[in-house]
Design a protein around this motif. Structure first.
Motif, PDB file in Angstrom:
ATOM      1  N   ARG A   1      26.834 -50.042   0.306  1.00 44.09           N
ATOM      2  CA  ARG A   1      26.919 -50.741  -0.966  1.00 44.09           C
ATOM      3  C   ARG A   1      27.719 -49.874  -1.945  1.00 44.09           C
ATOM      4  N   GLU A   2      28.260 -50.498  -2.967  1.00 47.13           N
ATOM      5  CA  GLU A   2      28.996 -49.740  -3.991  1.00 47.13           C
ATOM      6  C   GLU A   2      28.102 -48.697  -4.653  1.00 47.13           C
ATOM      7  N   ASP A   3      26.805 -49.008  -4.809  1.00 47.84           N
ATOM      8  CA  ASP A   3      25.878 -48.102  -5.484  1.00 47.84           C
ATOM      9  C   ASP A   3      25.013 -47.303  -4.499  1.00 47.84           C
TER      10      ASP A   3
ATOM     11  N   VAL B   1      23.383 -44.426  -2.109  1.00 48.13           N
ATOM     12  CA  VAL B   1      23.030 -43.022  -2.348  1.00 48.13           C
ATOM     13  C   VAL B   1      22.905 -42.346  -0.995  1.00 48.13           C
TER      14      VAL B   1
ATOM     15  N   ARG C   1      26.126 -40.119  -5.126  1.00 47.80           N
ATOM     16  CA  ARG C   1      25.937 -41.499  -5.581  1.00 47.80           C
ATOM     17  C   ARG C   1      27.256 -42.266  -5.523  1.00 47.80           C
ATOM     18  N   GLY C   2      27.202 -43.443  -4.930  1.00 44.91           N
ATOM     19  CA  GLY C   2      28.350 -44.348  -4.913  1.00 44.91           C
ATOM     20  C   GLY C   2      29.169 -44.239  -3.637  1.00 44.91           C
ATOM     21  N   ARG C   3      29.544 -45.417  -3.102  1.00 44.54           N
ATOM     22  CA  ARG C   3      30.331 -45.451  -1.861  1.00 44.54           C
ATOM     23  C   ARG C   3      31.621 -44.654  -1.996  1.00 44.54           C
TER      24      ARG C   3
ATOM     25  N   ALA D   1      21.937 -49.073   1.317  1.00 48.51           N
ATOM     26  CA  ALA D   1      21.643 -48.728  -0.074  1.00 48.51           C
ATOM     27  C   ALA D   1      21.313 -47.247  -0.204  1.00 48.51           C
ATOM     28  N   ARG D   2      20.718 -46.685   0.857  1.00 48.46           N
ATOM     29  CA  ARG D   2      20.315 -45.271   0.837  1.00 48.46           C
ATOM     30  C   ARG D   2      20.407 -44.727   2.258  1.00 48.46           C
TER      31      ARG D   2
END
Length: 126
Positions: free
Chosen positions: A30-32, A34, A45-47, A102-103
């Protein structure tokens, strides 16, 4: 997203990682997203930042997946990550949301010789 679709995405991710295809490798995030490395205390943090940090890694890397286990939103990959010919036994824990990572948490372990106290019970793995 079905488990079979996530498994296929993981297979593509690790194949792209092994091929040093940084663009394809990071489509799974995801873009966000971790990424955490608990042993070194790092969190990225962040792709875009995850991809940039991996692209900057100077070592020659190879990825050999030993197994992938998971269902739903939690998937675990056990692999051997080889840096410049030195293996590091790695576990990647990926948590998915809406079909993307996402993580991710990665743990690394260097090889070591079996202890002399258990040598009579040890069968060497290849």
């Amino acid at each position: 997203m079905e488990d079979s679709e996530i498994r296929a995405a993981l297979d593509r991710h690790w194949a792209a990682s092994d091929a040093n295809d940084f663009e394809a490798e990071h489509r799974i995030y995801r873009e966000d997203a971790v990424l955490e490395y608990p042993q070194s205390g790092e969190r990225i943090r962040g792709r875009h930042n995850i991809q940039a940090s991996r692209s900057a890694q100077p070592n020659k890397k190879r990825f050999t997946v030993r197994r992938i286990l998971g269902a739903g939103d939690l998937w675990i990959t056990e692999l051997v990550l080889t840096y410049d010919g030195r293996p590091s036994y790695t576990v990647s824990i990926m948590e998915f949301r809406d079909g993307q990572v996402a993580r991710e948490t990665q743990y690394f372990g260097d090889p070591f010789e079996p202890g002399s106290s258990r040598v009579q019970w040890v069968e060497r793995m290849s």
